[in-house]
Design a protein around this motif. Structure first.
Motif, PDB file in Angstrom:
ATOM      1  N   LEU A  87      37.875  19.065   6.126  1.00 41.85           N
ATOM      2  CA  LEU A  87      38.534  19.080   7.350  1.00 41.85           C
ATOM      3  C   LEU A  87      39.076  18.120   8.015  1.00 41.85           C
ATOM      4  CD1 LEU A  87      38.601  22.730   7.935  1.00 41.85           C
ATOM      5  CD2 LEU A  87      39.785  21.823   6.064  1.00 41.85           C
ATOM      6  N   ASP A  88      39.564  17.833   8.711  1.00 38.44           N
ATOM      7  CA  ASP A  88      39.755  16.468   9.424  1.00 38.44           C
ATOM      8  C   ASP A  88      39.333  16.585  11.311  1.00 38.44           C
ATOM      9  OD1 ASP A  88      41.529  15.480   7.484  1.00 38.44           O
ATOM     10  OD2 ASP A  88      43.520  16.125   9.108  1.00 38.44           O
ATOM     11  N   ASN A  89      39.022  17.726  11.249  1.00 33.04           N
ATOM     12  CA  ASN A  89      38.136  17.444  12.246  1.00 33.04           C
ATOM     13  C   ASN A  89      36.763  18.005  12.613  1.00 33.04           C
ATOM     14  OD1 ASN A  89      37.746  20.340  11.770  1.00 33.04           O
ATOM     15  ND2 ASN A  89      38.769  21.123  13.263  1.00 33.04           N
ATOM     16  N   GLY A  90      36.158  17.795  10.844  1.00 37.31           N
ATOM     17  CA  GLY A  90      35.114  17.487  10.940  1.00 37.31           C
ATOM     18  C   GLY A  90      34.443  18.331  10.591  1.00 37.31           C
ATOM     19  N   GLN A  91      35.635  20.072  10.332  1.00 34.78           N
ATOM     20  CA  GLN A  91      34.662  21.537   9.527  1.00 34.78           C
ATOM     21  C   GLN A  91      35.357  21.216   8.454  1.00 34.78           C
ATOM     22  OE1 GLN A  91      33.608  23.893  12.159  1.00 34.78           O
ATOM     23  NE2 GLN A  91      33.526  22.521  13.387  1.00 34.78           N
ATOM     24  N   CYS A  95      37.050  25.701  -0.795  1.00 39.52           N
ATOM     25  CA  CYS A  95      38.322  24.916  -1.161  1.00 39.52           C
ATOM     26  C   CYS A  95      39.098  26.231  -0.861  1.00 39.52           C
ATOM     27  CB  CYS A  95      37.764  24.172  -2.046  1.00 39.52           C
ATOM     28  SG  CYS A  95      36.931  24.573  -3.698  1.00 39.52           S
ATOM     29  N   ARG A  96      38.826  27.379  -2.245  1.00 38.35           N
ATOM     30  CA  ARG A  96      39.665  27.424  -2.477  1.00 38.35           C
ATOM     31  C   ARG A  96      40.967  28.498  -1.507  1.00 38.35           C
ATOM     32  NH1 ARG A  96      34.906  31.089  -6.047  1.00 38.35           N
ATOM     33  NH2 ARG A  96      34.820  31.180  -3.903  1.00 38.35           N
ATOM     34  N   ILE A  97      40.434  28.421  -0.128  1.00 37.61           N
ATOM     35  CA  ILE A  97      40.514  28.899   1.171  1.00 37.61           C
ATOM     36  C   ILE A  97      41.874  28.521   1.430  1.00 37.61           C
ATOM     37  CG2 ILE A  97      39.388  31.268   1.438  1.00 37.61           C
ATOM     38  CD1 ILE A  97      38.775  29.740   3.740  1.00 37.61           C
ATOM     39  N   TYR A  98      41.343  27.192   1.072  1.00 37.10           N
ATOM     40  CA  TYR A  98      41.828  25.632   2.361  1.00 37.10           C
ATOM     41  C   TYR A  98      44.176  25.735   1.886  1.00 37.10           C
ATOM     42  CZ  TYR A  98      43.823  21.050   3.821  1.00 37.10           C
ATOM     43  OH  TYR A  98      44.706  20.879   4.044  1.00 37.10           O
ATOM     44  N   PRO A  99      44.759  26.140   0.726  1.00 35.94           N
ATOM     45  CA  PRO A  99      45.388  25.914   0.539  1.00 35.94           C
ATOM     46  C   PRO A  99      47.015  26.950   1.452  1.00 35.94           C
ATOM     47  CG  PRO A  99      44.787  25.959  -1.288  1.00 35.94           C
ATOM     48  CD  PRO A  99      43.175  26.268  -0.631  1.00 35.94           C
ATOM     49  N   GLN A 100      46.119  27.865   1.589  1.00 33.64           N
ATOM     50  CA  GLN A 100      46.571  29.318   2.493  1.00 33.64           C
ATOM     51  C   GLN A 100      46.727  28.996   4.028  1.00 33.64           C
ATOM     52  OE1 GLN A 100      48.365  31.916   1.704  1.00 33.64           O
ATOM     53  NE2 GLN A 100      48.940  30.463   0.002  1.00 33.64           N
ATOM     54  N   LEU A 101      45.244  28.539   4.058  1.00 29.89           N
ATOM     55  CA  LEU A 101      44.602  28.225   5.849  1.00 29.89           C
ATOM     56  C   LEU A 101      45.656  27.130   6.103  1.00 29.89           C
ATOM     57  CD1 LEU A 101      42.600  28.295   8.411  1.00 29.89           C
ATOM     58  CD2 LEU A 101      41.202  27.231   7.169  1.00 29.89           C
ATOM     59  N   GLN A 102      45.939  25.951   5.459  1.00 25.63           N
ATOM     60  CA  GLN A 102      46.812  25.470   5.931  1.00 25.63           C
ATOM     61  C   GLN A 102      48.430  25.794   6.396  1.00 25.63           C
ATOM     62  OE1 GLN A 102      45.755  21.457   6.468  1.00 25.63           O
ATOM     63  NE2 GLN A 102      48.191  21.812   7.492  1.00 25.63           N
ATOM     64  N   LYS A 103      48.515  26.141   4.767  1.00 26.15           N
ATOM     65  CA  LYS A 103      50.248  26.962   4.967  1.00 26.15           C
ATOM     66  C   LYS A 103      49.998  27.946   6.393  1.00 26.15           C
ATOM     67  CE  LYS A 103      53.275  29.701   2.614  1.00 26.15           C
ATOM     68  NZ  LYS A 103      54.019  28.730   3.286  1.00 26.15           N
ATOM     69  N   MET A 104      49.502  28.624   6.555  1.00 26.62           N
ATOM     70  CA  MET A 104      49.232  29.443   8.054  1.00 26.62           C
ATOM     71  C   MET A 104      49.334  28.974   9.484  1.00 26.62           C
ATOM     72  SD  MET A 104      46.099  33.000   8.865  1.00 26.62           S
ATOM     73  CE  MET A 104      45.008  31.634   8.983  1.00 26.62           C
TER      74      MET A 104
END
Length: 244
Positions: A87-91, A95-104
């Motif tokens: 992620l952009d902030n170093g976290q 990878c499988r949860i990223y799309p829904q995390l970003q949408k949320m």
């Protein structure tokens, strides 16, 4: 004058009693039981930009990964591996949860709520360092070694028993001064299930999860499970028990 002195004596006695109780609580009450000790499994990790497309596709097609249970009684299994998205902030997260995390997060921001991730994937070494830091904190404020250890383990999961080591959860806070942490957590508690996330540790389920309430900790379980858990007020342990 006698009345005034008597009042002072009563106040002094009350303060002395309170201090005595605090000292007894801190030093003389039998130490709490510490958690079971074991050698934690080390999770192997890599990033999605350093694997082949076929490896990534195989990883994403694994069945049941989103419902993997990790808690005090169910440590991470041996030979576990994760593929992370940075992620952009170093976290970083699985990878499988990223799309829904970003949408949320995008949807929250569109409604004036600005969340940020304060903690995500951790290695077992990271987890150990957090645990030791909490242990040292309790030592410094005067608790016995055993009690400091027990209290630290009440707040911080033992290495090998934290969902953070799988990259399936995130700790979230406010990322903007215009909203409070409570604003962010309230929005997430009402909406996160729509994206496959649950508020993992609540006061109502503490006896089951074994973890004190953490308003900031959200775990991905997939949309179907999240909706069912939200509708029926279930924690992950209860949901898996019903499904078995």
């Amino acid at each position: 004058m006698a009345k005034k002195n008597k009042k002072h004596i009563v106040i002094a006695a009350a303060v002395a009693i309170i201090m005595t109780v605090l000292l007894i609580y801190r030093y003389y009450i039998p130490d709490m039981k510490t958690k079971k000790q074991f050698t934690p499994a080390v999770v192997e990790y890599t990033y999605d930009d350093s694997v082949t497309s076929s490896e990534l596709a195989e990883y994403q097609s694994q069945q049941g990964w989103q419902l993997t249970l990790v808690n005090n009684d169910t440590p991470i299994c041996e030979n576990c591996s994760v593929i992370l998205t940075a992620l952009d902030n170093g976290q970083a997260v699985d990878c499988r949860i990223y799309p829904q995390l970003q949408k949320m997060f995008d949807d929250a921001r569109s409604q004036g709520i600005y969340p940020t991730i304060t903690s995500s994937f951790r290695t077992s070494k990271d987890q150990q360092e957090i645990l030791e830091s909490k242990y040292e904190h309790y030592q410094k404020i005067g608790y016995s070694d055993k009690k400091a250890k027990a209290y630290a383990e009440e707040w911080v999961a033992m290495p090998g028993t934290s969902e953070h080591e799988l990259g399936l959860c995130v700790d979230i806070a406010s990322g903007d001064s215009s909203v409070t942490n409570e604003d962010v957590w309230n929005w997430l508690s009402k909406n996160s299930y729509k994206y496959g996330f649950i508020q993992r540790y609540t006061a109502e389920k503490q006896d089951i999860t074994g973890i004190i309430p953490e308003e900031w900790h959200f775990r991905y379980v997939g949309k179907k499970a999240a909706e069912e858990m939200h509708e029926n007020d279930l924690c992950l342990e209860e949901y898996l028990q019903m499904a078995s």
